[in-house]
Design a protein around this motif. Structure first.
Motif: not given
Length: 612
Positions: A260, A264, A275
């Motif tokens: 993650r 991000n 992801l």
């Protein structure tokens, strides 16, 4: 702890040697006559209980430390890999890719591991320039190497992730003296690093290029390794099996918090990774590809490596000539090796692509009837132009053509981009053997440190690993694994281990391994002499994908005067390179008469062989 450190220090004093300081001639200087009285400057390193030869002394010692603590070749491999991430971060790392060839002595079987990730699903290369596919936020492929570390430990290792990552964590958290080649690479990448605060923070401490020998720390990388270890340890505390605990670390990286954080970071920065890209990754175990050369069985990496098939084709092409009778210094020998490289590359660059998406005719390219046709292209009296590909099976062209239909697009910049890679070989006391070639692609991969992870991704979308032509099977496409030349090799004879070797060098990897194998198998050279012998590299402009590309042979300036003159008269375009500059072989070799094993390390880089 004290006794262990004392033992390691004792081993270090026994086996570490300083690399010789060679005088490098200018690239176009007059060739030097190779001395016939001394075949090598470094000693071969013995190791009755274990051998490690790797691209940096601290990485070699990390592997030896694990062997001396009871680990096997698989355990030591992960220690070497993690330490290389710290001490040679431009060449390899958990965010990179790699290939492994492993011999399991208990079952007398060989296995190939491809730890290579795909381009992000959202990639549309037609909207990007070549340099954007090479460096920066739009470049790169999914990290494959960390998943390979875990899979290797699960399948063949005996120790925990905590144990094998310990040396790397120590060097990353508490510091180590930075090596000269790393400093040079940082200096070359300084402008790129300054575009990304995360990169400049990691590689430009205090806002400057570090000095050679300066003690540096990689705190964020250490923290990432510690988080992965913590995931394993939590699982063990909850009574998970060793394999399941290792899987917990894998899941943290590809499905959990680390995934993650990586996704991000790319989302905030305008990149493409999601992801979904990380979750789709799996390391691939398969059978190595194989060919018999003069009674020796050569095992190496299958596609998506093209270097493995390249080496096998080159060996089979020259098997039709009596090289041993010709002799190493005979210019005809060197001419035949050069021509075999050209013929093999013409096929390899045409046919090899991601086998999940495209047909790759491995067996057909190695059939003797086809090799005979391709061997006939070699003119023993003159250099040939870079040829087009052959057609190893009648049905292939139509099937491949159907897969190559694509919208009309302009080609990318055609020039291939150089790679940055490292290699190592390990043999443990039980006879298990690893040959491995991990890589970041180009120096520091994409050049983008991903958030606070301390990781950089392999820049596998670059031209070279991909083709610049939109109708080519190896054009950069979302979800497709680009091609690498990494091709670690294990040699067997009559069911027994003989040799392990690998090298960095980008598109010269297969060529370098080919020459060293010929040095050993045809000319009977000891391992260190085979490594140190003068060698050449064949380059193509604009690239090896294109028939008729201009071929230049860069030759280390220790070739003999006769070789230089005769090769030029045969029509080869020669360019002299510094004396010890092409490739960096790390190898382990069995003395077939005595049954003993020694390791060699290449003086061309910071490599080191150690044993106990």
């Amino acid at each position: 702890m004290k006794s262990r450190n004392s033992l390691i220090l004792f081993a270090t004093l026994l086996v570490l040697q300083l690399a010789p300081q060679y005088l490098s001639a200018q690239e176009n200087a007059y060739p030097l006559q190779m001395s016939s009285t001394r075949l090598s400057h470094r000693p071969e390193v013995p190791g009755p209980n274990g051998l490690v030869t790797a691209g940096h002394p601290l990485a070699s010692m990390a592997g030896l430390r694990i062997l001396m603590e009871g680990g096997n070749a698989a355990d030591a491999s992960v220690a070497v890999l993690a330490t290389l991430n710290v001490v040679r971060p431009q060449m390899s790392g958990a965010g990179g890719n790699g290939f492994f060839t492993y011999y399991d002595s208990a079952t007398n079987t060989l296995h190939s591991l491809s730890a290579t990730g795909a381009a992000p699903l959202a990639l549309d290369a037609s909207k990007l320039e070549s340099e954007q596919l090479n460096k920066g936020i739009n470049a790169g492929v999914v990290p494959g190497l960390f998943g390979g570390w875990i899979s290797l430990l699960q399948k063949y290792g005996t120790l925990s992730l905590a144990e094998v990552l310990a040396p790397a964590i120590e060097y990353a958290r508490y510091g180590h003296p930075i090596e000269a080649s790393v400093v040079r690479s940082i200096a070359s990448s300084e402008k790129l690093f300054r575009e990304f605060p995360t990169s400049s923070e990691m590689f430009l401490p205090g806002g400057r290029v570090p000095q050679t020998g300066e003690k540096i720390t990689l705190t964020n990388l250490a923290r990432t390794f510690e988080r992965l270890v913590a995931a394993e340890q939590r699982a063990l505390t909850a009574d998970a099996s060793r394999v399941d605990a290792l899987q917990a670390a894998f899941d943290l990286f590809y499905h959990g918090d680390i995934a993650r954080e990586m996704a991000n970071f790319y989302s905030r920065s305008g990149g493409l990774f999601t992801l979904e890209d990380f979750a789709a990754y799996e390391p691939i175990w398969s059978e190595p590809i194989h060919a018999n050369y003069r009674g020796y069985d050569i095992y190496t990496s299958p596609p998506t490596s093209r270097g493995g098939l390249e080496v096998l084709m080159q060996l089979k092409l020259v098997e039709g000539f009596d090289l041993a009778n010709m002799g190493w210094e005979n210019p005809l020998t060197q001419h035949l090796l050069i021509e075999a490289i050209k013929v093999a590359k013409a096929d390899i660059y045409h046919y090899v692509a991601d086998p999940k998406l495209h047909e790759v005719p491995v067996a057909a390219l190695l059939e003797e009837s086809y090799l005979k046709k391709r061997r006939a292209l070699i003119n023993q009296a003159a250099a040939i132009d870079f040829p087009g590909s052959g057609q190893p099976q009648a049905s292939l062209s139509a099937s491949m053509a159907a897969k190559l239909v694509s919208p009309a697009r302009e080609s990318l910049e055609e020039l291939s981009v150089p790679g940055s890679t490292t290699s190592f070989s390990i043999r443990d006391k039980d006879g298990n053997v690893m040959a491995a070639t991990p890589t970041h692609g180009g120096a520091f991969g994409t050049g983008v440190v991903v958030g606070d992870t301390g990781l950089t991704f392999n820049n596998g979308t670059r031209v070279g690993s991909t083709a610049p032509y939109p109708d080519h099977v190896n054009y950069a496409r979302g979800g497709q694994i680009p091609i690498l030349n990494n091709s670690p090799i294990i040699v067997m004879k009559d069911g027994e281990f003989v040799m392990a070797l690998g090298t960095p060098g980008g598109e010269t990897i297969g060529q370098t391994q080919f020459q060293v194998l010929v040095n050993v198998l045809d000319f009977g050279m000891p391992v260190q002499a085979a490594i140190e012998a003068p060698r050449f590299s064949v380059f193509a402009e604009p690239n090896f994908y294109k028939e008729g590309s201009e071929i230049t042979v860069r030759y280390e300036d220790r070739l003999t005067q006769r070789q230089f003159d005769d090769l030029k008269s045969m029509g080869h375009k020669l360019r002299l390179a510094p004396s010890y500059s092409l490739g960096s072989i790390q190898a382990i070799l069995k003395n077939e008469e005595l049954g003993t094993f020694t390791a060699g390390a290449d003086p061309r880089r910071a490599a080191q062989a150690v044993g106990w």
